[in-house]
Scaffold this active site. Sequence first.
Site, PDB file in Angstrom:
ATOM      1  N   ASP A  71      44.885   3.711  75.810  1.00 28.40           N
ATOM      2  CA  ASP A  71      44.885   5.520  76.024  1.00 28.40           C
ATOM      3  C   ASP A  71      46.430   5.325  76.542  1.00 28.40           C
ATOM      4  O   ASP A  71      46.578   5.549  77.159  1.00 28.40           O
ATOM      5  CB  ASP A  71      44.039   5.733  76.775  1.00 28.40           C
ATOM      6  CG  ASP A  71      43.288   6.804  76.417  1.00 28.40           C
ATOM      7  OD1 ASP A  71      43.198   7.446  75.313  1.00 28.40           O
ATOM      8  OD2 ASP A  71      41.994   5.747  76.482  1.00 28.40           O
ATOM      9  N   ARG A  79      48.270   4.335  80.590  1.00 24.96           N
ATOM     10  CA  ARG A  79      46.818   3.228  82.016  1.00 24.96           C
ATOM     11  C   ARG A  79      48.241   2.032  81.661  1.00 24.96           C
ATOM     12  O   ARG A  79      48.014   1.253  82.985  1.00 24.96           O
ATOM     13  CB  ARG A  79      46.759   2.387  80.598  1.00 24.96           C
ATOM     14  CG  ARG A  79      45.504   3.383  79.664  1.00 24.96           C
ATOM     15  CD  ARG A  79      45.011   3.966  80.325  1.00 24.96           C
ATOM     16  NE  ARG A  79      43.357   5.307  80.102  1.00 24.96           N
ATOM     17  CZ  ARG A  79      43.803   6.580  80.612  1.00 24.96           C
ATOM     18  NH1 ARG A  79      44.140   7.210  81.592  1.00 24.96           N
ATOM     19  NH2 ARG A  79      42.667   7.374  80.449  1.00 24.96           N
ATOM     20  N   ARG A 141      49.180  17.745  77.734  1.00 20.48           N
ATOM     21  CA  ARG A 141      48.728  16.760  76.722  1.00 20.48           C
ATOM     22  C   ARG A 141      48.898  17.299  75.949  1.00 20.48           C
ATOM     23  O   ARG A 141      48.716  16.450  74.642  1.00 20.48           O
ATOM     24  CB  ARG A 141      46.907  16.020  77.084  1.00 20.48           C
ATOM     25  CG  ARG A 141      46.814  15.507  78.353  1.00 20.48           C
ATOM     26  CD  ARG A 141      44.937  15.921  78.513  1.00 20.48           C
ATOM     27  NE  ARG A 141      45.177  14.040  77.618  1.00 20.48           N
ATOM     28  CZ  ARG A 141      43.254  13.950  77.438  1.00 20.48           C
ATOM     29  NH1 ARG A 141      42.758  14.816  77.744  1.00 20.48           N
ATOM     30  NH2 ARG A 141      43.246  12.879  76.504  1.00 20.48           N
ATOM     31  N   LYS A 171      43.937  12.502  68.057  1.00 20.53           N
ATOM     32  CA  LYS A 171      42.940  13.366  68.773  1.00 20.53           C
ATOM     33  C   LYS A 171      42.899  14.701  68.862  1.00 20.53           C
ATOM     34  O   LYS A 171      44.316  14.708  69.226  1.00 20.53           O
ATOM     35  CB  LYS A 171      42.423  12.349  69.770  1.00 20.53           C
ATOM     36  CG  LYS A 171      43.554  11.726  70.866  1.00 20.53           C
ATOM     37  CD  LYS A 171      43.261  11.079  71.933  1.00 20.53           C
ATOM     38  CE  LYS A 171      43.780  11.020  73.109  1.00 20.53           C
ATOM     39  NZ  LYS A 171      44.063   9.551  74.167  1.00 20.53           N
ATOM     40  N   HIS A 172      41.988  15.475  69.858  1.00 21.76           N
ATOM     41  CA  HIS A 172      40.983  15.105  69.109  1.00 21.76           C
ATOM     42  C   HIS A 172      40.461  16.201  68.083  1.00 21.76           C
ATOM     43  O   HIS A 172      39.926  16.793  68.166  1.00 21.76           O
ATOM     44  CB  HIS A 172      39.821  15.271  70.686  1.00 21.76           C
ATOM     45  CG  HIS A 172      40.953  14.590  71.706  1.00 21.76           C
ATOM     46  ND1 HIS A 172      41.798  15.330  72.194  1.00 21.76           N
ATOM     47  CD2 HIS A 172      40.203  13.320  72.814  1.00 21.76           C
ATOM     48  CE1 HIS A 172      41.533  14.678  73.381  1.00 21.76           C
ATOM     49  NE2 HIS A 172      40.998  13.455  73.854  1.00 21.76           N
ATOM     50  N   HIS A 184      34.113  14.938  78.818  1.00 21.67           N
ATOM     51  CA  HIS A 184      33.752  14.086  80.225  1.00 21.67           C
ATOM     52  C   HIS A 184      32.397  14.845  80.397  1.00 21.67           C
ATOM     53  O   HIS A 184      31.574  13.640  81.091  1.00 21.67           O
ATOM     54  CB  HIS A 184      34.823  13.427  81.051  1.00 21.67           C
ATOM     55  CG  HIS A 184      36.076  13.252  80.177  1.00 21.67           C
ATOM     56  ND1 HIS A 184      37.113  13.691  79.853  1.00 21.67           N
ATOM     57  CD2 HIS A 184      36.090  11.854  79.569  1.00 21.67           C
ATOM     58  CE1 HIS A 184      38.077  12.805  79.679  1.00 21.67           C
ATOM     59  NE2 HIS A 184      37.858  11.451  79.263  1.00 21.67           N
ATOM     60  N   ASP A 255      35.283   9.320  70.375  1.00 21.67           N
ATOM     61  CA  ASP A 255      36.067   9.496  71.646  1.00 21.67           C
ATOM     62  C   ASP A 255      34.936   8.359  72.140  1.00 21.67           C
ATOM     63  O   ASP A 255      33.683   8.712  71.653  1.00 21.67           O
ATOM     64  CB  ASP A 255      36.200  10.411  72.127  1.00 21.67           C
ATOM     65  CG  ASP A 255      36.900  11.219  73.070  1.00 21.67           C
ATOM     66  OD1 ASP A 255      37.516  10.146  73.658  1.00 21.67           O
ATOM     67  OD2 ASP A 255      37.089  12.350  73.536  1.00 21.67           O
TER      68      ASP A 255
END
Length: 487
Positions: A71, A79, A141, A171-172, A184, A255
């Site tokens: 990601d 990351r 984002r 995404k998403h 999440h 995901d």
Amino acid sequence: MADDLELRRLAARVVMGAFEGLELPAWTADLLADGLGSLCLFGSNVESPEQLAALTAAIRAVAPDVLLATDEEGGDVTRLHMRTGNPHPGNAALGSADDVDLTSAVATAIGAELRAAGIDLDLAPVVDVNSNPHNPVIGVRSFGADAALVARHSAAYVSGLQAAGVAACVKHWPGHGDTALDSHLAMPTVDAPLEVLRARELVPFAAAVEAGTLAVMTSHVLLPAIDPDAPATLSPAVVRLLREDLGFDGLLVSDALDMKGASGGRGEPAAAVLAVAAGCDLLCLGADKELGVHEAVIGALVAAVQDGTLPEARLREAAGRVSALSARLRAGAGEPVPHPDPEVDTKAARRGVRVTGSFPPVQGAVVLRFVTGTNIAVGEVPWGLPADADALRGGAQVDVAETDAVEPLLPRAEGAPLVALVREPHRRPWVERALHALAAARPDLVVVELGWPGPEPLPGAAVVHSYGASLSNAAAVAAVLAEGVAG
């Protein structure tokens, strides 16, 4: 029906695994040798560019055709740069600048960095229309709240990233922007009519498909207008909309299945079976997984084929799409890596800054950094003004937590400019209250908003919006503060 060994290899092929640590564990190498289709690398796997390149080389030595993913969205979600902060601006800053050439160039720079590190699938860009300013997980984002703006930047990003030889994964699907919950932690609902979804959520995905995105990632969001019972990842109806209405024929990635929106109440193995049955081709398990999680998911897929719950043809189709993308990327592996403009991040971040009000240069300011934490997608990444910022020369940066009173901090700023660094105070009442108290005592207060803007203006003599907290965003803010801006 295929024998047990072939079924296991097919099941392993549709799994995007993960492990914790900076070196390849023996058990992960064994899974790769047994056909594991993909690995996703997270912050725990990255220490430096050299270490990451060595790790990806070690992985490919075992499985040359594995899809290596991460990601790397730019901006707040990174990351490769979790230890140091991200040099690339994110989507909201790019949308604020609204220059598709800049967006494409930043995406190419990210792609070139990933390519050099041995990564070939970027789980980016986010193409959700962030229509809900209180969204706890999308925010900066997203390119913006306007579907047409998000669409043109989504297409530009896909083109720029894939020009570097790295596959984009938008995404998403079919949209996580109009949500008030984080998938999440729960299963959000976008309770909008289908005509609204078509005019808003689906528009950027259609643009990304038209631009040739090689992959799409599903969301764990419930959309009753399409499927009242199952979240998108587990919904055949939602997948059909992508395949049939938008004409997408590439790789469909779930995901992370450890998210509550997918596995809550059923567990990851059951979610994996439902996701593949619904039409997902590659199953992201989430970060830092142990062998047992991988074995449980692979075993559940094999058992589902054997008992007729999952058609073998569907599993073969999914595994075939994983292999097809891998083969396509391997075929282009020898093409030259582009050399993007080294100043593109700085240019894009500066173009994205917006200022309301006016203030003099604030060298020597007392900077109050309101520490509010981040969502799981972002994680713990360094943020704030650069240490060499003019605003900090002769001044000080003070962290403020929810338990701190701001009034005792005012004497420290007596005779000096006062700057408040915040991220989305409209979602945190204690920060809003503190800002109003500071502005009442110090009408010259300068507020720097590093997150998604709220629906109401912030108090103070001036408000600086950076649309992200990456290193380039912070440097752009520092430049604005040093210059002073007239409203």
